[in-house]
Design an enzyme around this catalytic site. Sequence first.
Site, PDB file in Angstrom:
ATOM      1  N   ALA A  21     -34.204  45.890 -93.971  1.00 20.38           N
ATOM      2  CA  ALA A  21     -33.080  46.259 -94.829  1.00 20.38           C
ATOM      3  C   ALA A  21     -32.166  47.268 -94.153  1.00 20.38           C
ATOM      4  CB  ALA A  21     -33.575  46.806 -96.159  1.00 20.38           C
ATOM      5  N   CYS A  43     -40.883  44.133 -70.069  1.00 19.70           N
ATOM      6  CA  CYS A  43     -41.179  44.177 -68.630  1.00 19.70           C
ATOM      7  C   CYS A  43     -42.673  44.362 -68.400  1.00 19.70           C
ATOM      8  CB  CYS A  43     -40.418  45.325 -67.971  1.00 19.70           C
ATOM      9  SG  CYS A  43     -38.713  44.892 -67.561  1.00 19.70           S
ATOM     10  N   ALA A 160     -28.484  37.715 -78.628  1.00 18.20           N
ATOM     11  CA  ALA A 160     -29.658  38.337 -78.014  1.00 18.20           C
ATOM     12  C   ALA A 160     -29.606  39.843 -78.224  1.00 18.20           C
ATOM     13  CB  ALA A 160     -29.699  38.016 -76.521  1.00 18.20           C
ATOM     14  N   HIS A 166     -36.175  35.763 -73.023  1.00 20.00           N
ATOM     15  CA  HIS A 166     -37.176  35.430 -74.030  1.00 20.00           C
ATOM     16  C   HIS A 166     -36.654  34.352 -74.967  1.00 20.00           C
ATOM     17  CE1 HIS A 166     -34.583  38.260 -76.211  1.00 20.00           C
ATOM     18  NE2 HIS A 166     -35.074  37.775 -77.343  1.00 20.00           N
ATOM     19  N   HIS A 240     -38.661   6.963 -77.388  1.00 19.87           N
ATOM     20  CA  HIS A 240     -38.661   7.476 -78.753  1.00 19.87           C
ATOM     21  C   HIS A 240     -39.891   8.345 -79.037  1.00 19.87           C
ATOM     22  CE1 HIS A 240     -37.577   7.724 -82.925  1.00 19.87           C
ATOM     23  NE2 HIS A 240     -38.872   7.643 -83.186  1.00 19.87           N
ATOM     24  N   GLU A 309     -14.396  26.963 -90.539  1.00 16.74           N
ATOM     25  CA  GLU A 309     -15.708  26.397 -90.246  1.00 16.74           C
ATOM     26  C   GLU A 309     -16.723  26.775 -91.323  1.00 16.74           C
ATOM     27  OE1 GLU A 309     -13.762  27.966 -88.110  1.00 16.74           O
ATOM     28  OE2 GLU A 309     -13.433  26.587 -86.436  1.00 16.74           O
TER      29      GLU A 309
END
Lengths: 358, 358
Positions: A21, A43, A160, A166, A240, A309
């Site tokens: 939150a 790392c 990211a 990752h 397929h 969009e």
Amino acid sequence: MPELRKDPIVGRWVIIAHERAKRPDDFRSTPSASNEPKVCPFCEGHEELTPPEILAYRDFGSRPNGPGWRLRVVPNRFPALKIEGNLNKRGDGIYDMMAGIGAHEVIIESPRHEISMATLPEDNIREVLWVYRDRLVDLKKDNRLVYGMLFKNVREGGGASLEHTHSQLIVTPIVPISVWEEMTGSLEFYNYRGRCIYCDMNQQELAVEKRVVLDSTHFTAFCPYASRFPFETWIVPKNHASHFENIPKPGVDDLGHVLHQVLNKLELALDNPSYNYIIHTAPFDQPELPHYHWHIEVIPRLTRIAGFEWGSGFYINPVPPEHAAAFLREIEVNAPSPIYAGPHRPASARTPAERGRA
Amino acid sequence: MPELRKDPIVGRWVIIAHERAKRPDDFRSTPSASNEPKVCPFCEGHEELTPPEILAYRDFGSRPNGPGWRLRVVPNRFPALKIEGNLNKRGDGIYDMMAGIGAHEVIIESPRHEISMATLPEDNIREVLWVYRDRLVDLKKDNRLVYGMLFKNVREGGGASLEHTHSQLIVTPIVPISVWEEMTGSLEFYNYRGRCIYCDMNQQELAVEKRVVLDSTHFTAFCPYASRFPFETWIVPKNHASHFENIPKPGVDDLGHVLHQVLNKLELALDNPSYNYIIHTAPFDQPELPHYHWHIEVIPRLTRIAGFEWGSGFYINPVPPEHAAAFLREIEVNAPSPIYAGPHRPASARTPAERGRA
């Protein structure tokens, strides 16, 4: 506990993440790369900065949660969904909800910070694909869960929050609406034509050639006819198959090459763009389906999504897929990079494929 | 000529905008506000920098394409769709396409550059609503066209390419998939329950109160139960109506106030956020519908859409709508601002409402 809530009009579910939150003040400053922690928790050598690992591909003799890994899967520190509890499906007046049960994992693809998915050697990409497979197979056993979405966000525009390479896996107790729409649409086509629409697309793309980026043994990479985004590229198996996790070994071998080629072509064409890729696959609880066909969608994030969009679901794409594919097709990706085996990895730990090459 | 192409799996249409065509190099530099032209084509006195106006609300005696306007509608200089030609629907192998016929207009909401939609006085917002209505009524006459989407992109994160306050109208020859999904979902509910789902939502929201931002005479503003985005706010008419363009005068009067309040609450809560709003309304070719209910969705752009959202259609929202609504409800928007009548506007050109107030 996060909650899943259903939009009563279109049936879309959202995750209300109470524990992530935020207060209005948290949105006041523009988010930026400066949010990146000083010490990278992904790392090698910083394993204690992540929750304990779920799975790792490690060098012989190395210990869990210590150095010596090539690939590491850990729970997301701020998970969108939680694995403990029961679904507790219920109504809330006219609305429907359930507890936010699921899994949210991070797949750290290299121990080294400077490596990216595109600079990862093909054999390491193959290991990433195997770890994707292994996690789906494992999570499928939990019968509260029905869908596993594997995706990768690259660079800031791709969403990211950490630079170190990752992927993520979010496993949900309901089929996501976009997957449901693909399943429904492809089933309609199958009922009408008796064929898989993705198999038909593959066939037409290979025949007309102009949208093909790469034609490999087991996969076609093409810019789809109705690309929403400039340089959108799909990687579709030639044979397929509805479930990614059932991919055969020769498929993984080829896909390591295809993914390496496609990502490097995009990196070169677009000068290190932000992008996402997503594995679209069938739900856990479905048998092999004749109408649905798993595939990977790679989406460079070059254009902005605005009001039109959001409101319409219509996309305006200023680059015809034929132009994008012609451009990507011509790009020569350098000869295979040397195999990166990790700093702590003895020769004995190499895969048979690597030994064959060396 | 732009093309409309249909995704054969989910039925989503995209606009391939050949004439906005970009080369890969165009994406290499990060787009930024520095793309803003030095001279704003939307400011009063620069009318020659836009295509000739389609409609303007002007002061008495002023001339088309010259100063003296309060609101101006012009064609988009780089239209996603074009008004000339015929649809020429056809197949392309297994795919479907048609010519990109439609309209793409810009509504310039103030002659003054420093004004924003939130700082626009309520009476000027009412004129914006009237111009929206007038354009829909006019474009409906073209029987090649079936849908008009009115939307507003605010600030860079909202996808605005020019700072000067404006909305856009894109009119398409097919019903956008998102609208179609809303129509289908609400029809299913209607067939099952015999009621409009939006009317039910309005009723429940007003009863439980916790997601209500504003309860006005003709409209409810609330943060929807399954909000995709933090501080997402819907403005829904209290009386059932499927078509925005049939809004009665008292509705416009109230909506000017409600929109002013909601936008200012968001501006204050989130420190001038990027946002979009979109008017969701029924297609041109439909009669008044008992199951569909027009409304406005306001979407602050605070979170990033990444791979998970693209792939799944699932959204992760870190702010429960109950928290967002409680926060917005408490914000006091200053007393009505003075009526802005434009620098060239004689008192005689004021609307009756303005004269009544003065």
